[in-house]
Design a protein around this motif. Structure first.
Motif, PDB file in Angstrom:
ATOM      1  N   SER A  77      78.949 138.264  56.082  1.00  0.00           N
ATOM      2  CA  SER A  77      78.494 136.863  56.111  1.00  0.00           C
ATOM      3  C   SER A  77      78.490 136.322  57.521  1.00  0.00           C
ATOM      4  CB  SER A  77      79.415 136.026  55.230  1.00  0.00           C
ATOM      5  OG  SER A  77      80.749 136.159  55.649  1.00  0.00           O
ATOM      6  N   ARG A 121      64.494 139.482  44.896  1.00  0.00           N
ATOM      7  CA  ARG A 121      64.982 139.908  46.214  1.00  0.00           C
ATOM      8  C   ARG A 121      64.787 141.405  46.440  1.00  0.00           C
ATOM      9  NH1 ARG A 121      70.258 139.665  47.483  1.00  0.00           N
ATOM     10  NH2 ARG A 121      70.961 140.021  45.343  1.00  0.00           N
ATOM     11  N   GLY A 155      71.226 137.758  54.668  1.00  0.00           N
ATOM     12  CA  GLY A 155      69.860 137.331  54.937  1.00  0.00           C
ATOM     13  C   GLY A 155      68.964 138.425  55.482  1.00  0.00           C
ATOM     14  N   ASP A 156      69.556 139.518  55.929  1.00  0.00           N
ATOM     15  CA  ASP A 156      68.775 140.649  56.453  1.00  0.00           C
ATOM     16  C   ASP A 156      68.161 141.465  55.320  1.00  0.00           C
ATOM     17  OD1 ASP A 156      70.845 141.520  59.353  1.00  0.00           O
ATOM     18  OD2 ASP A 156      69.369 139.935  59.006  1.00  0.00           O
ATOM     19  N   SER A 157      67.361 142.457  55.722  1.00  0.00           N
ATOM     20  CA  SER A 157      66.718 143.367  54.772  1.00  0.00           C
ATOM     21  C   SER A 157      67.101 144.806  55.078  1.00  0.00           C
ATOM     22  CB  SER A 157      65.194 143.233  54.856  1.00  0.00           C
ATOM     23  OG  SER A 157      64.771 141.938  54.507  1.00  0.00           O
ATOM     24  N   ASP A 163      65.746 142.522  50.170  1.00  0.00           N
ATOM     25  CA  ASP A 163      65.562 141.387  51.070  1.00  0.00           C
ATOM     26  C   ASP A 163      66.601 140.308  50.776  1.00  0.00           C
ATOM     27  OD1 ASP A 163      62.052 141.854  50.559  1.00  0.00           O
ATOM     28  OD2 ASP A 163      63.254 142.542  52.255  1.00  0.00           O
ATOM     29  N   ASN A 164      66.790 139.437  51.762  1.00  0.00           N
ATOM     30  CA  ASN A 164      67.739 138.326  51.609  1.00  0.00           C
ATOM     31  C   ASN A 164      69.074 138.829  51.054  1.00  0.00           C
ATOM     32  OD1 ASN A 164      68.745 135.721  51.586  1.00  0.00           O
ATOM     33  ND2 ASN A 164      67.854 135.220  49.594  1.00  0.00           N
ATOM     34  N   LYS A 194      72.942 139.594  50.404  1.00  0.00           N
ATOM     35  CA  LYS A 194      74.117 138.722  50.316  1.00  0.00           C
ATOM     36  C   LYS A 194      75.379 139.591  50.395  1.00  0.00           C
ATOM     37  CE  LYS A 194      71.550 135.730  47.159  1.00  0.00           C
ATOM     38  NZ  LYS A 194      71.519 135.107  45.821  1.00  0.00           N
TER      39      LYS A 194
END
Length: 124
Positions: free
Chosen positions: A124, A67, A15-17, A84-85, A87
């Motif tokens: 995660s 993303r 979820g981080d960038s 971004d976002n 995974k």
């Protein structure tokens, strides 16, 4: 002089960038299509994104669309990849690449120069 040097990698949470940078020492820089690729152990190098010499045309791998954003600065000879976002499946070594003038920049064969790569790890 190393033609392409990546920076900005690291370890982040899902979820981080992150923003990757590529410093190019190629001339004339604005004649090169630029791209980002990634690789993980045991898998083929995967296309991430490409930007045309003018910066006006971009393309992305399917799992990156929406993303990731690729941009370039022809004055300072830089290429960026805003991610971004993120995974866990984005974990890989990311490589900057340059291809002179025409070519299919969504294919490995379109590139003449490659950076050493930089690690991105998403937990995660």
């Amino acid at each position: 002089q190393v033609p392409l040097v990546e920076s900005g990698g690291g370890s982040v949470q899902a979820g981080d960038s992150l923003r990757l940078s590529c410093t190019a020492s190629l001339h004339p820089f604005n004649k090169y299509g630029m791209g980002w690729w990634r690789e993980t152990q045991g898998r083929e190098r995967e296309f991430v994104a490409t930007v045309s010499w003018s910066g006006e045309v971009t393309a992305y791998g399917d799992s990156m669309k929406g993303r990731f954003t690729i941009t370039r600065d022809n004055v300072n000879r830089m290429v960026y990849l805003q991610m971004d976002n993120l995974k866990p499946e984005d974990t890989a070594v990311y490589l900057c690449a340059a291809g002179y003038l025409g070519g299919d920049f969504t294919k490995i064969s379109g590139y003449n120069h490659w950076g050493q790569g930089i690690q991105v790890t998403v937990s995660s």
